[in-house]
Motif scaffolding. Sequence first.
Motif, PDB file in Angstrom:
ATOM      1  N   THR A  60      22.301   5.653-121.137  1.00  0.00           N
ATOM      2  CA  THR A  60      22.452   7.117-121.770  1.00  0.00           C
ATOM      3  C   THR A  60      22.206   7.276-123.230  1.00  0.00           C
ATOM      4  N   GLU A  61      22.761   6.306-123.895  1.00  0.00           N
ATOM      5  CA  GLU A  61      22.654   6.292-125.454  1.00  0.00           C
ATOM      6  C   GLU A  61      21.467   5.703-125.800  1.00  0.00           C
ATOM      7  N   LYS A  62      20.470   6.401-125.898  1.00  0.00           N
ATOM      8  CA  LYS A  62      19.033   6.100-126.303  1.00  0.00           C
ATOM      9  C   LYS A  62      18.861   5.647-127.576  1.00  0.00           C
ATOM     10  N   LYS A  63      19.561   6.382-128.652  1.00  0.00           N
ATOM     11  CA  LYS A  63      19.607   6.226-129.817  1.00  0.00           C
ATOM     12  C   LYS A  63      20.163   4.955-130.468  1.00  0.00           C
ATOM     13  N   ASN A  64      21.052   4.503-129.565  1.00  0.00           N
ATOM     14  CA  ASN A  64      21.975   3.390-130.107  1.00  0.00           C
ATOM     15  C   ASN A  64      21.754   1.890-129.280  1.00  0.00           C
ATOM     16  N   TYR A  65      21.156   2.200-127.963  1.00  0.00           N
ATOM     17  CA  TYR A  65      20.845   0.906-127.219  1.00  0.00           C
ATOM     18  C   TYR A  65      19.585   0.855-126.585  1.00  0.00           C
ATOM     19  N   PHE A  66      19.060  -0.331-126.581  1.00  0.00           N
ATOM     20  CA  PHE A  66      17.801  -0.684-125.590  1.00  0.00           C
ATOM     21  C   PHE A  66      18.393  -0.374-124.059  1.00  0.00           C
ATOM     22  N   SER A  67      17.446   0.013-123.144  1.00  0.00           N
ATOM     23  CA  SER A  67      17.810   0.001-121.745  1.00  0.00           C
ATOM     24  C   SER A  67      16.477  -0.282-120.849  1.00  0.00           C
ATOM     25  N   PHE A  68      16.533  -1.509-120.372  1.00  0.00           N
ATOM     26  CA  PHE A  68      15.205  -1.914-119.623  1.00  0.00           C
ATOM     27  C   PHE A  68      15.155  -0.910-118.391  1.00  0.00           C
ATOM     28  N   ARG A  69      16.085  -0.425-117.923  1.00  0.00           N
ATOM     29  CA  ARG A  69      16.030   0.478-116.779  1.00  0.00           C
ATOM     30  C   ARG A  69      15.717   1.878-117.012  1.00  0.00           C
ATOM     31  N   THR A  72      20.754  -8.807-124.583  1.00  0.00           N
ATOM     32  CA  THR A  72      20.854  -7.639-123.340  1.00  0.00           C
ATOM     33  C   THR A  72      20.136  -6.343-123.793  1.00  0.00           C
ATOM     34  N   ALA A  73      19.936  -5.840-122.476  1.00  0.00           N
ATOM     35  CA  ALA A  73      19.189  -4.304-122.626  1.00  0.00           C
ATOM     36  C   ALA A  73      19.763  -3.592-121.306  1.00  0.00           C
ATOM     37  N   ASP A  74      20.936  -3.603-120.846  1.00  0.00           N
ATOM     38  CA  ASP A  74      21.479  -2.971-119.695  1.00  0.00           C
ATOM     39  C   ASP A  74      22.838  -4.170-119.066  1.00  0.00           C
ATOM     40  N   CYS A  75      22.321  -5.344-119.098  1.00  0.00           N
ATOM     41  CA  CYS A  75      23.112  -6.378-118.580  1.00  0.00           C
ATOM     42  C   CYS A  75      24.287  -6.413-119.644  1.00  0.00           C
ATOM     43  N   ALA A  76      25.544  -6.932-119.502  1.00  0.00           N
ATOM     44  CA  ALA A  76      26.802  -6.963-120.152  1.00  0.00           C
ATOM     45  C   ALA A  76      26.695  -8.384-120.989  1.00  0.00           C
ATOM     46  N   PRO A  77      26.996  -8.016-122.204  1.00  0.00           N
ATOM     47  CA  PRO A  77      27.486  -9.087-123.160  1.00  0.00           C
ATOM     48  C   PRO A  77      28.861  -9.395-122.993  1.00  0.00           C
ATOM     49  N   ILE A  78      29.190 -10.566-122.774  1.00  0.00           N
ATOM     50  CA  ILE A  78      30.667 -10.826-122.718  1.00  0.00           C
ATOM     51  C   ILE A  78      30.827 -11.914-123.840  1.00  0.00           C
ATOM     52  N   LEU A  79      32.108 -11.608-124.623  1.00  0.00           N
ATOM     53  CA  LEU A  79      32.366 -12.572-125.592  1.00  0.00           C
ATOM     54  C   LEU A  79      33.993 -13.041-125.404  1.00  0.00           C
ATOM     55  N   LEU A 124       7.740   3.187-119.370  1.00  0.00           N
ATOM     56  CA  LEU A 124       7.605   2.811-120.912  1.00  0.00           C
ATOM     57  C   LEU A 124       7.109   1.293-121.154  1.00  0.00           C
ATOM     58  N   GLY A 125       7.379   0.599-120.070  1.00  0.00           N
ATOM     59  CA  GLY A 125       7.070  -0.779-120.074  1.00  0.00           C
ATOM     60  C   GLY A 125       8.419  -1.585-120.421  1.00  0.00           C
ATOM     61  N   ASP A 126       8.246  -2.866-121.237  1.00  0.00           N
ATOM     62  CA  ASP A 126       9.470  -3.551-121.863  1.00  0.00           C
ATOM     63  C   ASP A 126      10.017  -3.060-122.931  1.00  0.00           C
TER      64      ASP A 126
END
Length: 250
Positions: free
Chosen positions: A222-231, A104-111, A238-240
């Motif tokens: 919002t948490e750029k250091k911790n997570y990828f975000s496609f949006r 994921t990179a904005d979508c939700a991972p559900i376990l 910045l592309g992909d």
Amino acid sequence: MTEYLTSNVIENFKHGFFKRTGGVSINEFSSLNCKYGSFDTISKINSNRALVSNLMGIKTSDLITLKQMHSSDVINITERIEPDEIEGDSMVTSKEGICLGILTADCAPILFGDFEKKIIGAAHAGWKGLYGGIVENTLENMVQLGAKIKNICVAIGPCIQKNNYEVGIEFYERFIKKDRTYKKFFLKENNKILFDLPGSISFRLHLQGIRNIQSLNKCTFTEKKNYFSFRRNQKNKLGDCGRMISTIKI
């Protein structure tokens, strides 16, 4: 350092919502990018997956991922398969030794987990999957394997949160037409329409009888250091970007 979050509700299963940190990839894929098919190099992706597998206590070949298509298709994993060999956006299994992985990179991972019956699931839920019924389909496939709705616990990992998920009027009308109850998951302010993705997922789970749910409430945007975000990358031209991985095994 490679880091991951866990939930309280599925603590009986080894699992993790991995952050983007602690890997070997560079630039917009820095650093724990686990997605094949990106512009990252295969060797770096393989190294990152090896790091994840080591922390999960498995062989890299036991880490199963799908070719995600923003669908509502669920795959019953009965044996080891090559990464991205099968199209789908959710997996279920009762087979020990297999580790399910969602990117994921904005979508939700559900376990998902039913500890009593030893059955697990993992789903990739963006708005298309949510709208198409991926929550319901995953639960249905777990029940077919023998899981009991009353036993299933669910954790919703880091994803884009409502304050940063701006959508258009067509998006809003599509969901309201499907079920007017969705109206409470939209916020209209300052000529913007904002959508609560994790709240909507919890809503769908509750409708199916799931009561033991935890949402980690971490915002990928919002948490750029911790997570990828496609949006975020698209907004900044910045592309992909890379993809985080979320994992669970019996």
